[in-house]
Design an enzyme around this catalytic site. Structure first.
Site, short mmCIF file in Angstrom:
data_model
loop_
_atom_site.label_atom_id
_atom_site.label_comp_id
_atom_site.label_asym_id
_atom_site.label_seq_id
_atom_site.Cartn_x
_atom_site.Cartn_y
_atom_site.Cartn_z
CB SER A 162 -35.84 -32.04 27.79
OG SER A 162 -36.31 -31.81 26.49
CG ASN A 220 -45.22 -44.22 19.60
OD1 ASN A 220 -45.23 -43.13 19.02
ND2 ASN A 220 -44.47 -44.45 20.66
NE ARG A 257 -31.68 -51.11 21.49
CZ ARG A 257 -31.15 -50.04 22.10
NH1 ARG A 257 -31.49 -48.85 21.72
NH2 ARG A 257 -30.29 -50.19 23.08
CG HIS A 288 -38.88 -31.14 15.39
ND1 HIS A 288 -39.89 -30.24 15.64
CD2 HIS A 288 -39.13 -32.21 16.16
CE1 HIS A 288 -40.71 -30.75 16.53
NE2 HIS A 288 -40.27 -31.96 16.86
N1 GLN Z 1 -41.17 -31.99 28.75
C1 GLN Z 1 -40.81 -32.82 27.63
C2 GLN Z 1 -39.51 -32.31 27.04
O1 GLN Z 1 -39.28 -31.14 27.11
C3 GLN Z 1 -41.86 -32.81 26.57
C4 GLN Z 1 -41.52 -33.72 25.44
C5 GLN Z 1 -42.61 -33.88 24.41
O2 GLN Z 1 -43.45 -33.06 24.24
N2 GLN Z 1 -42.59 -34.95 23.67
O3 GLN Z 1 -38.73 -33.06 26.48
#
Ligand code: GLN
Ligand code: ZN
Length: 749
Positions: free
Chosen positions: A422, A117, A18, A683
């Site tokens: 999270s 992705n 990387r 975000h």
């Molecule tokens: N449970 C995950 C989080 O809260 C969901 C993440 C996601 O939707 N990409 O990070």
């Protein structure tokens, strides 16, 4: 006899360790200056060219090596600069600002590159003045010559480029027409500099939408043929089949076709005589998107077939190798598994082996790879018998009745609040995990740290006044890798990184054998969190569709079978959580939509299987256990019925960036299960106001029954700062409390 050549469509930018990411991020953090960044990247580019040269690739690409994203490179090349960033010199700093935003302006949108992705930066056409800027392709081409490589330039074609962009008043065709003379200039400069041929990527031609683009596609390539006759263009496609009836008629030098992800249709069309024999065929025969060694004997036969349909055959990977890790060199793997794997560098060996076999009658490498493949195959990683039928794939009690029971158990207030799972993965959290992984601290010490974080965040959530709490996912690096490390059948590599967007890379686990749950994965942390509070703590799992989509999957058994194996494993974990007393369990499926096949004829089958797997993993619980799911995207339209059939008691989804559209999708089918609309955008570091949240909720409540409605942020909070999270969630809870007192918005049931 015809000689066969080899080509490559693109090589990973990241570097073996990387280096690319590290250099770019160091520059952003002002740890290195521009000169040092340029030098490091030049060295890396040289290394990448050299690897390909050392692997005897006849046609090595340039132009694939990008500072951030090749779509964004094309935008800068043609001066398609978002309005808010116009008026600045077109240089690398501008490029980074468009991609990442700066203090004055938001970044351009990121969207998934077809069904991969990888994410590209969406070009914006509002008030642009297209022109040819500095021809970086020419610079890169000349650089490759200095390194002693005769490369072929790669450029994203005009039809695909426009199809991926947004904004502007001009029609689709007008946009393409604006670009054509600029492309012509680029082609001419490259041809003059000695480019033998130019790879023009038009992956949009493999989609359903291609049928509507035929006229403009024809116009574009006829223009090139007349205006820049010296340029030998290879029209490159990948990820699916093309309509060869149409594409085969375009006046270009050759065609690049994918023979791995085409469901057999490209080959069939060639056999049907739709390939013009005098054209060059760039045949994508080695899977560019998966990590398995190729069945080289089968490829030998394929080449023999193809040879009779073209006068010039070039073999290559099925797509850019951007989607696979760089090399196996640095991995310490058991030979039994290693022999079955092939990353970007190793795929070049496979092509070389085939070339040697056909051109030189030298079967040394061919036989070696064939033997390896056979040894790997003979091991049979499919040993377990699964009794899928014994696991419930349907919750027999209807949602309305389940809800009554769940309401009794959970006793939640009107408009319950929760988060997606999270909490911030602070520098400290990441440091502890790294120290633990590298054996610098003991298991006990790491677990103690995780527990403390859980405790701290349970207290924070109680303080703020949320209703359904979460443990925070501090023990997880990544929502898929975490499960991959713990379930049988997965292999987690050390350096198997793949670019996801910009400098971000992910390390997808490799599913090589039967997936099996052997012990609880998340129960300890969840139970610990639950022991600290009287409020319900929501267990947090990743669903089978997402785990499969974000892994490299085995190909010796059908994809749906792998997905069902994962579903059974997740089902075990769901039951373990329930058994331990957890009343609410969330099974995240953020990748459900991106896995949708490119061609709509395969959608229904995909969705049926996805729904089945999700239900296998969630239907065995008691009626009173509440199943949540989460998805973070907003174009539900075509998949909304599938979402409903998941039969999750509550779904939380992203809406904050696309309000109206989403609610409408849910309104159109009368969605009558629990639903939490993300009321603010996680975000962005910006703290939402109470008013914004109230407006969002009010708006949603006009369409959705209040008794079904949940309030939550629109995704996990792991990338945010602690202070931002506390403030934003406080605003969220305060807004809800006011709405609870205010009966005027209450709807009759
Ligand atoms: N449970 C995950 C989080 O809260 C969901 C993440 C996601 O939707 N990409 O990070
Ligand atoms: Zn999400």
């Amino acid at each position: 006899m015809m000689t066969i050549k080899t080509s490559n469509l693109g090589f990973p930018r990241l570097g073996k360790k990387r280096e690319w990411k590290k250099a770019i991020e160091s520059y952003w953090a002002k740890k290195i200056d521009k000169a040092e960044l340029d030098q490091t990247l030049q060295d890396l580019h040289k290394e990448i060219l050299t690897i390909q040269k050392d692997h005897h690739v006849d046609h090595i690409p340039t132009g694939d090596f990008s500072l951030y994203d090749h779509v964004l490179d094309t935008s800068l090349l043609f001066n398609i600069i978002p309005e808010r960033f116009q008026g600045r010199p077109v240089d690398d700093d501008l490029l980074f600002d468009i991609a990442r935003g700066n203090k004055d302006h938001v970044a351009s949108a990121l969207i998934k590159w077809f069904n991969t992705n990888y994410h590209y930066i969406v070009p914006e056409w509002d008030n642009v003045s297209p022109q040819l800027n500095n021809n970086v392709l020419l610079e890169k081409f000349n650089f490759s010559k200095e390194v002693g490589v005769t490369s072929h330039p790669v450029i994203l074609g005009p039809v695909t480029y426009v199809a991926l962009s947004k904004g502007g008043d001009q029609s689709f065709d007008e946009k393409v027409r604006t670009l054509l003379p600029l492309y012509k200039e680029v082609f001419e400069q490259l041809t003059e500099a000695g480019a033998e041929y130019i790879q023009v990527d038009e992956p949009i031609l493999v989609t359903d939408g291609a049928a509507d683009l035929q006229d403009i596609t024809k116009e574009a390539y006829e223009f090139f043929n007349e205006a820049a006759p010296a340029a030998k263009l290879v029209l490159q496609t990948y990820f699916e089949r093309v309509d060869l009836n149409f594409v085969g008629q375009l006046p270009v030098y050759g065609f690049g076709l994918d023979f791995v992800h085409d469901n057999g249709f490209n080959l069939q069309q060639i056999k049907d005589g739709l390939f013009p024999k005098e054209k060059a065929l760039f045949a994508g025969i080695v899977d560019g998107r998966n990590v398995w060694s190729t069945n080289i004997e089968e490829k030998k036969a394929l080449i023999e077939t193809l040879q009779s349909y073209t006068d010039e055959l070039v073999i290559q990977p099925s797509s850019s190798l951007l989607h696979v890790p760089v090399t196996l060199e640095e991995e310490t793997l058991d030979d039994s598994v290693r022999e079955g794997l092939s990353f970007a560098t190793e795929k070049l060996d496979e092509l070389y082996a085939l070339k040697q076999l056909f051109n030189e009658n030298d079967d040394t490498l061919y036989n070696e790879l064939k033997a390896q493949y056979e040894r790997f195959e003979s091991q049979s990683f499919k040993q377990l018998e699964y009794d899928y039928d014994s696991v419930k794939s349907e919750r027999t009690t209807p949602f309305k009745e389940r809800k009554v029971l769940q309401d009794q158990v959970l006793n939640l207030p009107d408009l319950p609040t929760t988060t997606i799972g999270s909490f911030p993965q602070s520098r400290e959290v990441r440091k502890y995990r790294a120290d633990w992984k590298n054996n610098r601290i003991s298991d006990e010490k790491y677990e103690e740290f995780v527990q403390n974080e859980i405790k701290r965040w349970i207290e924070i959530q109680e303080e703020i006044g949320l209703d359904v709490l979460v443990h925070g996912e501090f023990e997880r690096n990544d929502m898929v890798e975490f499960f991959g490390e713990k379930l049988n059948g997965f292999l987690v590599t050390k350096f198997g990184w793949v670019q996801s967007y910009g400098s971000r890379a992910v390390k997808p686990p490799i599913i090589y054998g039967d997936v099996k749950w052997t012990a609880p994965l998340t129960v300890k942390e969840t139970l610990y969190a639950q022991s600290l509070t009287d409020k319900p703590v929501k267990g947090m799992l990743t669903g089978p569709v997402t785990i499969l989509n974000w892994s490299f999957e085995r190909v010796d058994i059908p994809r749906s079978e792998v997905q069902d194996q994962i579903a059974l494993a997740i089902n075990e974990e769901v039951l373990a959580l329930e058994e331990a007393g957890i009343k609410v369990i969330q099974v995240d499926e953020p990748a459900l939509r991106e896995g949708l096949p490119l061609r709509s004829e395969y959608h229904e089958d995909y969705l049926n299987k996805a729904v089945h797997s999700f239900r296998l993993s969630t239907s065995s619980v008691q009626d009173s256990t509440q199943i949540h799911t989460h998805m973070c995207y907003s174009q539900f339209g075509q998949i909304i019925h599938a979402i409903k059939s998941l039969d999750a008691d509550v779904i939380s989804i992203e809406t904050s960036r696309s309000h109206g559209d989403l609610i409408k999708d849910f309104e159109d089918i009368t969605y009558d299960l629990g639903i939490g609309l993300g009321v603010y955008d996680i975000h962005s570091p910006r703290i939402p106001t109470e008013e914004e949240i109230t407006v969002a909720i009010d708006r949603a409540l006009q369409e959705i029954d209040r008794s079904l409605f949940w309030v939550n942020p629109d995704c996990g909070l792991k990338t945010r700062q602690e202070e931002e999270v506390k403030q934003a969630l406080t605003v969220l809870v305060n807004s809800v409390e006011k709405l609870r007192q205010d009966n005027t918005v209450k709807q009759p049931n």
